[in-house]
Motif scaffolding. Sequence first.
Motif, PDB file in Angstrom:
ATOM      1  N   SER A   1       0.832  -1.218   0.000  1.00 68.19           N
ATOM      2  CA  SER A   1       0.000   0.000   0.000  1.00 68.19           C
ATOM      3  C   SER A   1       0.861   1.261   0.000  1.00 68.19           C
ATOM      4  O   SER A   1       0.542   2.235  -0.688  1.00 68.19           O
ATOM      5  N   VAL A   2       1.933   1.248   0.791  1.00 66.95           N
ATOM      6  CA  VAL A   2       2.801   2.443   0.816  1.00 66.95           C
ATOM      7  C   VAL A   2       3.455   2.614  -0.556  1.00 66.95           C
ATOM      8  O   VAL A   2       3.531   3.728  -1.090  1.00 66.95           O
ATOM      9  N   LYS A   3       3.854   1.502  -1.154  1.00 69.57           N
ATOM     10  CA  LYS A   3       4.471   1.600  -2.490  1.00 69.57           C
ATOM     11  C   LYS A   3       3.470   2.104  -3.527  1.00 69.57           C
ATOM     12  O   LYS A   3       3.816   2.885  -4.406  1.00 69.57           O
ATOM     13  N   SER A   4       2.221   1.649  -3.409  1.00 69.99           N
ATOM     14  CA  SER A   4       1.201   2.108  -4.366  1.00 69.99           C
ATOM     15  C   SER A   4       0.999   3.619  -4.213  1.00 69.99           C
ATOM     16  O   SER A   4       0.869   4.338  -5.206  1.00 69.99           O
ATOM     17  N   ALA A   5       1.013   4.102  -2.978  1.00 72.52           N
ATOM     18  CA  ALA A   5       0.845   5.547  -2.764  1.00 72.52           C
ATOM     19  C   ALA A   5       1.995   6.318  -3.419  1.00 72.52           C
ATOM     20  O   ALA A   5       1.773   7.359  -4.056  1.00 72.52           O
ATOM     21  N   ILE A   6       3.200   5.800  -3.280  1.00 73.39           N
ATOM     22  CA  ILE A   6       4.360   6.491  -3.872  1.00 73.39           C
ATOM     23  C   ILE A   6       4.210   6.533  -5.397  1.00 73.39           C
ATOM     24  O   ILE A   6       4.453   7.560  -6.030  1.00 73.39           O
ATOM     25  N   LEU A   7       3.764   5.425  -5.964  1.00 73.09           N
ATOM     26  CA  LEU A   7       3.570   5.400  -7.428  1.00 73.09           C
ATOM     27  C   LEU A   7       2.520   6.425  -7.869  1.00 73.09           C
ATOM     28  O   LEU A   7       2.596   6.993  -8.953  1.00 73.09           O
ATOM     29  N   LEU A   8       1.531   6.672  -6.996  1.00 77.04           N
ATOM     30  CA  LEU A   8       0.488   7.654  -7.324  1.00 77.04           C
ATOM     31  C   LEU A   8       0.968   9.094  -7.160  1.00 77.04           C
ATOM     32  O   LEU A   8       0.280  10.024  -7.587  1.00 77.04           O
ATOM     33  N   GLY A   9       2.110   9.261  -6.490  1.00 72.81           N
ATOM     34  CA  GLY A   9       2.650  10.618  -6.334  1.00 72.81           C
ATOM     35  C   GLY A   9       2.778  11.095  -4.895  1.00 72.81           C
ATOM     36  O   GLY A   9       3.192  12.227  -4.669  1.00 72.81           O
ATOM     37  N   TYR A  10       2.381  10.277  -3.913  1.00 67.72           N
ATOM     38  CA  TYR A  10       2.597  10.682  -2.509  1.00 67.72           C
ATOM     39  C   TYR A  10       4.106  10.743  -2.254  1.00 67.72           C
ATOM     40  O   TYR A  10       4.834   9.803  -2.619  1.00 67.72           O
ATOM     41  N   ARG A  11       4.534  11.812  -1.613  1.00 72.37           N
ATOM     42  CA  ARG A  11       5.947  11.932  -1.235  1.00 72.37           C
ATOM     43  C   ARG A  11       6.109  12.164   0.263  1.00 72.37           C
ATOM     44  O   ARG A  11       7.214  12.254   0.760  1.00 72.37           O
ATOM     45  N   HIS A  12       5.007  12.305   0.960  1.00 77.38           N
ATOM     46  CA  HIS A  12       5.025  12.593   2.401  1.00 77.38           C
ATOM     47  C   HIS A  12       4.390  11.394   3.113  1.00 77.38           C
ATOM     48  O   HIS A  12       3.241  11.040   2.821  1.00 77.38           O
ATOM     49  N   LEU A  13       5.174  10.748   3.972  1.00 77.36           N
ATOM     50  CA  LEU A  13       4.694   9.572   4.708  1.00 77.36           C
ATOM     51  C   LEU A  13       4.732   9.880   6.192  1.00 77.36           C
ATOM     52  O   LEU A  13       5.724  10.405   6.702  1.00 77.36           O
TER      53      LEU A  13
ATOM     54  N   SER B   1      -5.040   5.405   3.661  1.00 75.99           N
ATOM     55  CA  SER B   1      -5.815   4.383   2.953  1.00 75.99           C
ATOM     56  C   SER B   1      -4.883   3.292   2.485  1.00 75.99           C
ATOM     57  O   SER B   1      -3.778   3.555   2.018  1.00 75.99           O
ATOM     58  N   GLY B   2      -5.386   2.063   2.590  1.00 75.78           N
ATOM     59  CA  GLY B   2      -4.656   0.926   2.057  1.00 75.78           C
ATOM     60  C   GLY B   2      -5.054   0.640   0.619  1.00 75.78           C
ATOM     61  O   GLY B   2      -4.461  -0.213  -0.037  1.00 75.78           O
ATOM     62  N   SER B   3      -6.070   1.335   0.140  1.00 74.58           N
ATOM     63  CA  SER B   3      -6.593   1.038  -1.205  1.00 74.58           C
ATOM     64  C   SER B   3      -6.075   2.062  -2.219  1.00 74.58           C
ATOM     65  O   SER B   3      -6.118   3.273  -1.968  1.00 74.58           O
ATOM     66  N   ARG B   4      -5.620   1.553  -3.358  1.00 73.55           N
ATOM     67  CA  ARG B   4      -5.056   2.435  -4.377  1.00 73.55           C
ATOM     68  C   ARG B   4      -6.084   3.472  -4.828  1.00 73.55           C
ATOM     69  O   ARG B   4      -5.775   4.657  -4.949  1.00 73.55           O
ATOM     70  N   ALA B   5      -7.326   3.031  -5.041  1.00 76.74           N
ATOM     71  CA  ALA B   5      -8.350   3.952  -5.546  1.00 76.74           C
ATOM     72  C   ALA B   5      -8.622   5.067  -4.535  1.00 76.74           C
ATOM     73  O   ALA B   5      -8.750   6.241  -4.905  1.00 76.74           O
ATOM     74  N   ARG B   6      -8.687   4.706  -3.244  1.00 70.46           N
ATOM     75  CA  ARG B   6      -8.966   5.747  -2.245  1.00 70.46           C
ATOM     76  C   ARG B   6      -7.740   6.646  -2.025  1.00 70.46           C
ATOM     77  O   ARG B   6      -7.877   7.841  -1.787  1.00 70.46           O
ATOM     78  N   GLN B   7      -6.549   6.075  -2.140  1.00 73.55           N
ATOM     79  CA  GLN B   7      -5.337   6.913  -2.056  1.00 73.55           C
ATOM     80  C   GLN B   7      -5.366   7.977  -3.155  1.00 73.55           C
ATOM     81  O   GLN B   7      -5.073   9.145  -2.916  1.00 73.55           O
ATOM     82  N   GLN B   8      -5.741   7.526  -4.362  1.00 76.11           N
ATOM     83  CA  GLN B   8      -5.769   8.443  -5.507  1.00 76.11           C
ATOM     84  C   GLN B   8      -6.812   9.541  -5.293  1.00 76.11           C
ATOM     85  O   GLN B   8      -6.553  10.719  -5.513  1.00 76.11           O
ATOM     86  N   SER B   9      -7.972   9.119  -4.812  1.00 77.29           N
ATOM     87  CA  SER B   9      -9.045  10.079  -4.556  1.00 77.29           C
ATOM     88  C   SER B   9      -8.602  11.096  -3.487  1.00 77.29           C
ATOM     89  O   SER B   9      -8.825  12.304  -3.636  1.00 77.29           O
ATOM     90  N   ASN B  10      -7.958  10.617  -2.435  1.00 78.93           N
ATOM     91  CA  ASN B  10      -7.542  11.518  -1.348  1.00 78.93           C
ATOM     92  C   ASN B  10      -6.498  12.533  -1.832  1.00 78.93           C
ATOM     93  O   ASN B  10      -6.559  13.714  -1.493  1.00 78.93           O
ATOM     94  N   LEU B  11      -5.564  12.068  -2.648  1.00 80.49           N
ATOM     95  CA  LEU B  11      -4.524  12.970  -3.161  1.00 80.49           C
ATOM     96  C   LEU B  11      -5.146  14.038  -4.064  1.00 80.49           C
ATOM     97  O   LEU B  11      -4.733  15.204  -4.048  1.00 80.49           O
ATOM     98  N   ALA B  12      -6.161  13.626  -4.818  1.00 80.17           N
ATOM     99  CA  ALA B  12      -6.797  14.554  -5.771  1.00 80.17           C
ATOM    100  C   ALA B  12      -7.655  15.609  -5.068  1.00 80.17           C
ATOM    101  O   ALA B  12      -8.109  16.569  -5.707  1.00 80.17           O
ATOM    102  N   ALA B  13      -7.870  15.463  -3.768  1.00 79.46           N
ATOM    103  CA  ALA B  13      -8.654  16.472  -3.022  1.00 79.46           C
ATOM    104  C   ALA B  13      -7.996  17.845  -3.105  1.00 79.46           C
ATOM    105  O   ALA B  13      -8.659  18.870  -2.936  1.00 79.46           O
ATOM    106  N   LYS B  14      -6.691  17.857  -3.400  1.00 75.86           N
ATOM    107  CA  LYS B  14      -5.963  19.132  -3.529  1.00 75.86           C
ATOM    108  C   LYS B  14      -6.575  20.026  -4.601  1.00 75.86           C
ATOM    109  O   LYS B  14      -6.475  21.240  -4.519  1.00 75.86           O
TER     110      LYS B  14
END
Length: 267
Positions: free
Chosen positions: A24-36, A223-236
Motif C-alpha cells: 500500500s505504501v508503495k502504491s501511494a508512492i507510485l500515485l505521487g505521494y511523497r510525504h509519509l 488508505s490501504g486502497s489504491r483507488a482511495r489513495q488516488q481520490s484523497n490525493l486529488a482532493a488538492k
Amino acid sequence: MLGDQIPAVGLGTYGLTGNDGLSSVKSAILLGYRHLDTAQTYGTEENAGQAVRESELPRGSFFITTKITAKNLGRIRQSIRESLILMGLDHADLVLIHWPAPYDEVSVRSYIGDLARAQDEGLCKLIGVSNFTRRHLDEALAEIGENRLATNQFEQHVYLQNRVLEDHCMSANIRVTAYMPLAGGNVSDDAVLNAVAQKHGVAASQVALAFLLNRGSIIIPKSGSRARQQSNLAAKSVKLDAQDLEAIAGLDCGRRYINPEWGPAWD
Ligand SMILES: NC(=O)c1ccc[n+]([C@@H]2O[C@H](COP(=O)([O-])OP(=O)(O)OC[C@H]3O[C@@H](n4cnc5c(N)ncnc54)[C@H](OP(=O)(O)O)[C@@H]3O)[C@@H](O)[C@H]2O)c1
C-alpha cells in the motif's frame, strides 16, 4: 513558516503493517505521494523506509515524519537513531513528540530541548509536536523559543474543527497537521458533504479533505486502497466556495475519536 516545507498531503500509515502494508505504501508512492507519516508505535517505520528506498527516487524528494513515543521521552536522540536504523535512512524530515507525557508526569521543559538537539545534530530536518494543547505549546516555546516547531499534529476533521487550538498554532507560526482528516472514514455518508460533493462532481471524502486544506492544514489521510489513495490525493484540486465552507463549518460538533484517559485536558 517552517512548516511550509511539509507537503500539504501525506499518507497516514497507521495500520499499514506487514507485506500488504508495504504494498500500500508503495502504491501511494507510485500515485505521487511523497510525504509519509509514521511513528515509533505504529510498526510502520520499516515499511515507510523500505518503500522509499525501493522507489529508486531521490531521498530528497520524500518527506518522512516519525514520532517519539512516551517511553522514549527520556532518550529522544537514541530512539531517533533506532528509528533511522529501522527505516534504513540517515535522517528523518520531521520528528514529533507523539503525545505530551501521560498524565503530565514529566514536564515538557524536561524533554523538548533534547528534541531541538536532535535537529541540531542533523537527525531530522524539522521538529514538531503532536497532541499538544495550548499550554503544552507555550511551555515548549518558553523552553526552545519561537520558530523552532514546524507543526502541531492533532485530531482535526469536519466534526472536530479545533479552532481554538488552530488559532493558537497560527499565531505562533506553527502549521496544523490534521490527523484522522476523514474522521476515520465516517465522512462518506454525511448529507451536507454529499450535497457539496454532488455540486462539484467529486466525493464527500474529497470535500472533507479540501475543507481542511482550505483552512491551511496539512492532511495525512490513511488508505490501504489504491483507488482511495488516488481520490484523497486529488482532493488538492477541489475548490470550495464561500457557501460550501459555511455549510461545512456548521458540522463542527466537537466529536473526538482519540481520547485516551492518560491524555491531556483538551482545549
Ligand atoms: N498523532 C497522533 O496521535 C495520531 C492519531 C491518529 C492518527 N494519526 C495519523 O493520522 C493518519 C490518519 O488517521 P486515521 O488513519 O486514523 O484516520 P483517517 O485517515 O481519517 O481515516 C482512515 C479510514 O478511512 C478509510 N478511508 C480512506 N480513504 C477513504 C476514502 N476516500 N473514502 C472512504 N473511506 C476512506 C480508510 O480505509 P481504507 O484503508 O480501507 O481505505 C480507513 O478506515 C494515521 O494513519 C496516522 O498516520 C496520528
